[in-house]
Design a protein around this motif. Structure first.
Motif, short mmCIF file in Angstrom:
data_model
loop_
_atom_site.label_atom_id
_atom_site.label_comp_id
_atom_site.label_asym_id
_atom_site.label_seq_id
_atom_site.Cartn_x
_atom_site.Cartn_y
_atom_site.Cartn_z
N GLY A 30 -0.09 -18.81 17.24
CA GLY A 30 0.34 -18.26 15.95
C GLY A 30 -0.68 -17.35 15.29
N GLY A 31 -1.83 -17.13 15.92
CA GLY A 31 -2.89 -16.34 15.29
C GLY A 31 -2.55 -14.88 15.09
N GLU A 32 -1.54 -14.38 15.81
CA GLU A 32 -1.14 -12.98 15.65
C GLU A 32 -0.69 -12.69 14.22
N ARG A 33 -0.20 -13.71 13.51
CA ARG A 33 0.24 -13.51 12.12
C ARG A 33 -0.88 -13.01 11.22
N LEU A 34 -2.12 -13.35 11.57
CA LEU A 34 -3.25 -12.93 10.74
C LEU A 34 -3.55 -11.45 10.90
N HIS A 35 -3.02 -10.83 11.93
CA HIS A 35 -3.36 -9.44 12.23
C HIS A 35 -2.15 -8.52 12.22
N SER A 36 -0.97 -9.02 11.90
CA SER A 36 0.23 -8.20 11.98
C SER A 36 0.18 -7.00 11.05
N TRP A 37 -0.53 -7.11 9.93
CA TRP A 37 -0.61 -6.01 8.96
C TRP A 37 -1.33 -4.79 9.52
N VAL A 38 -2.19 -4.98 10.55
CA VAL A 38 -3.02 -3.87 11.04
C VAL A 38 -2.36 -3.13 12.21
#
Length: 214
Positions: A30-38
């Motif tokens: 689920g760590g991709e959620r932390l970077h989806s904005w970029v």
């Protein structure tokens, strides 16, 4: 002298990677959620060899940070993020000094990235990175992570600037950024807030190491 800077995405509850981070799950589950904005920003897409992307304040902030380093320091755990770590053309385009217990010859990649494997500890890796950054035109040293290495740099007082991208999600587990820093008996690590940029999907907070009192 080159400054040491770090840029990390973090959940509201303080995690920079989800559970079970490692070779199978580089950002944790689920760590991709932390970077989806970029992912849709112009600078990020250009670093991945893609065209297009959004500009604006978020992209300006990332572009400024990407332009500053002349060398990178990372931990071994961050280096081994796949069967072929970082692919043929990593996004760094500078020397990368990997703090590790596993000696090996430097690994040259496309685009100007060479991984150097430093077995003498983080202080030696930082010294080598400073030399490379200064030789590149008095640029800075980027501390890429992971959490354990960032914590070591904070405890040692080596980190000059921390740019946090705080994402409005609760990770509820994984790797926390600010663990293992104090003695649990009232010890504080002081920082100065120098910039805050708020966007719909992320809040950017730039922190500088506080000047000594007295």
């Amino acid at each position: 002298m080159s400054e040491v800077i770090a840029r990390l995405a973090m959940s509201l509850d303080g995690y920079i990677a989800g559970p079970e981070s490692g070779r199978e799950h580089p950002l944790g589950i689920g760590g991709e959620r932390l970077h989806s904005w970029v992912y849709g920003l112009r600078t990020f897409r250009r670093m991945q060899g893609m065209e297009g992307g959004a500009d604006g304040p978020d992209d300006d902030l990332i572009a400024e940070h990407v332009a500053r380093p002349g060398a990178v320091v990372m931990g071994h755990g961050m280096y081994i993020t796949g069967e072929e770590p970082w692919g043929d053309n990593p996004p760094f385009h500078t020397p990368v000094y990997v703090v590790t217990h596993h000696p090996r010859e430097p690994l040259v990649k496309e685009g100007g990235t060479t991984f150097h494997f430093v077995t003498e500890g983080p202080e030696r890796a930082l010294a080598l990175a400073r030399e490379a950054a200064e030789a590149a035109g008095d640029k800075d040293v980027s501390l890429a992570g992971g959490a354990d290495l960032v914590q070591q740099f904070i405890r040692a007082g080596w980190l000059d600037e921390l740019l946090l991208h705080v994402v409005p999600v609760l990770a509820c587990g994984g790797r926390r950024l600010f663990d293992n820093l104090g003695d649990g008996h009232g010890e504080y690590v002081e920082w100065r807030k120098t910039e805050v940029l708020d966007s719909p999907g992320v809040t950017h907070i730039r922190l500088r190491k506080a000047d000594p009192v007295g």
